[in-house]
Design a protein around this motif. Sequence first.
Motif, PDB file in Angstrom:
ATOM      1  N   ALA A   1      -2.025   1.104  -0.960  1.00  0.00           N
ATOM      2  CA  ALA A   1      -1.378  -0.172  -0.634  1.00  0.00           C
ATOM      3  C   ALA A   1      -1.286  -1.026  -1.886  1.00  0.00           C
ATOM      4  O   ALA A   1      -2.191  -1.043  -2.709  1.00  0.00           O
ATOM      5  CB  ALA A   1      -2.174  -0.889   0.445  1.00  0.00           C
TER       6      ALA A   1
ATOM      7  N   THR B   1      -6.502   0.822  -2.459  1.00  0.00           N
ATOM      8  CA  THR B   1      -5.652  -0.370  -2.558  1.00  0.00           C
ATOM      9  C   THR B   1      -5.564  -0.795  -4.012  1.00  0.00           C
ATOM     10  O   THR B   1      -6.491  -0.605  -4.802  1.00  0.00           O
ATOM     11  CB  THR B   1      -6.239  -1.521  -1.724  1.00  0.00           C
ATOM     12  OG1 THR B   1      -7.584  -1.738  -2.137  1.00  0.00           O
ATOM     13  CG2 THR B   1      -6.214  -1.198  -0.248  1.00  0.00           C
TER      14      THR B   1
ATOM     15  N   VAL C   1       3.331   0.186   1.116  1.00  0.00           N
ATOM     16  CA  VAL C   1       2.218   1.117   1.310  1.00  0.00           C
ATOM     17  C   VAL C   1       2.818   2.518   1.279  1.00  0.00           C
ATOM     18  O   VAL C   1       3.763   2.804   2.013  1.00  0.00           O
ATOM     19  CB  VAL C   1       1.513   0.875   2.661  1.00  0.00           C
ATOM     20  CG1 VAL C   1       0.528   2.001   2.951  1.00  0.00           C
ATOM     21  CG2 VAL C   1       0.782  -0.456   2.635  1.00  0.00           C
TER      22      VAL C   1
END
Lengths: 231, 197
Positions: A158, A197, A213
Motif C-alpha cells: 500500500a 506499506t 494498493v
Amino acid sequence: MAAKNGLLRKLRLNDDELDAVLSAADEELLGYVRAAVDTEATLLEIMAAGDDGSAPPETPGAPWPPVHSGTSRRGCRWMVVAAGISAAAVIMFAVWCYFPRSIPREGEAQGTETAVSVKTSISFAPHRYDITATARTQLSVLLEPLKIWRALYVTISAYADGRSDSGQALADERAEAVQDWLTAAAGVAPGKLHATTRVLPHQGGLRHGPATVSVVLDGLKSGRIGAGGRP
Amino acid sequence: MQPGECPPVADGHQVATAVDELAVAPGVELQFRAFFTDQFPLLVKFVMLCGASLDEAQDAAQEAFIAVWHELGRGRWQEVANPEGWIRRVAIRQHGRTQRRDRRLPIVPLPDLPDLEQPGLSTVDLTEETLEVMEALSALDPVLRAVIVYKMAGFTAAETGQELGLTEQKVRDQRKKAGRKLAKRFGGRKKQKGEQA
C-alpha cells in the motif's frame, strides 16, 4: 414376392456346391503354386538369410485381420502396460497440482523462479481507505487463482502520499482493508497474507500521491515471498 | 577357432554355417525341411487367397519361414502350439506390412520396359473359375475373407477363432455370412451353365 425369393434361392449354390467350387479353385491354385515355386532354392535362401545375424523379420502379435471383438494375449499385455503408464502419469500430475510444495520461510534464501504470478492494482479516493465497487471488481481476478492454487502467497503493498503525517497510517489502513476483503471473499488464511506499506516521498507534480494498493500473488517456487514483501 | 569358421563335426564334414550359428541341431534342421516342404506351397496359396499376387505371397511366406528358422535357433519353436496357424499369421502380417510400405513409396515415372521373352507361369494359367473365386474372395470384407480362407486351409472354427481373436460361434456366423455372399455370386454362373446345357 415369395416366387422371387424362391427363384433367388434356386440361383444360389447350396453349401455342398459352394464347397466344391472353393475346393476346386483351391486345388488348382495349389498346383499352380507348386509348379511356380522352386522350394529347394527358397529353402536355401531362408537358411542363408538366417545366417546374416539380422533380427527376425516378424513375430506374430495381434491377430489378423484386425477385429474388434478380441485381441491377442500379447496385444492385451501391451494395452495393460500402456494403461498403467497413463494412469500413473495422471496420478502424478494430480499429486503435483494438489499438494503444496515446500514453502520458503521468512528470511530463507531467495529463489529465482516464480510458478504463478498474478498482479492487480486498485486505487483509493484521497484520504479514504474504503474499497469501492470498481476496486472489488479488480480484486476479484485474484479469487479464482487463490481457490485453485492452495499455496499462493499474497503480498499487499500500500502506498500513500508522503506529504501528510498520517500517510503511513493511511497506507496501513488501506492494506488492512484489502486483507479483510480477501479473507472474507476468498477465505484466504491470514498467514498467507503479507502486507507491506510504504509512504511515498512528496513529489512536486503529485499532490496526493498514487494512493494505490498493489496485490501480487506468487507461487511457491519464489523464495521472495516470505522475505518481507515486494518493494 | 577363428570367428566365422565352421566347427568340424564327428563325421569330418562341416555342416552349414547357418545351422551352426543358429545352433540348430541337425535333427531339428531335418524337421524344419520337412515342415517347409509340406507347408510352403500351402502358405503361398493361403496368402494368395488373401489377395496377394504370387510374388508377394512368396515373399511373405519366405519371411515367415525365416522367422521360423530364427525361432528354431533360439529354441522357442517348440513353444508354438499351432505351427500352421503361426506361420500363416506371420505371413499375412508381413504381407500387410509390405503393402503399407509400398503405398508409401513414391511412384517414379519410368519408360515402358520391353516385354520379357522368357515364358513363365502367370495367373493366365489359372482357369476362369479359379480366378473368379479369387476375385470373389478379394471382394469380401477382411474378416469374412479370413474365415473362408482359413476354412479352405482346413482350420476348424475353434482354430480359426484362436488365430483371428474371435469366438468359435462368431467364426461360424461369419462363415455362414461369407458363404451366403459367395453362393449368391456363384449362383449366376450356375444359371449360365444351366442355360448352356
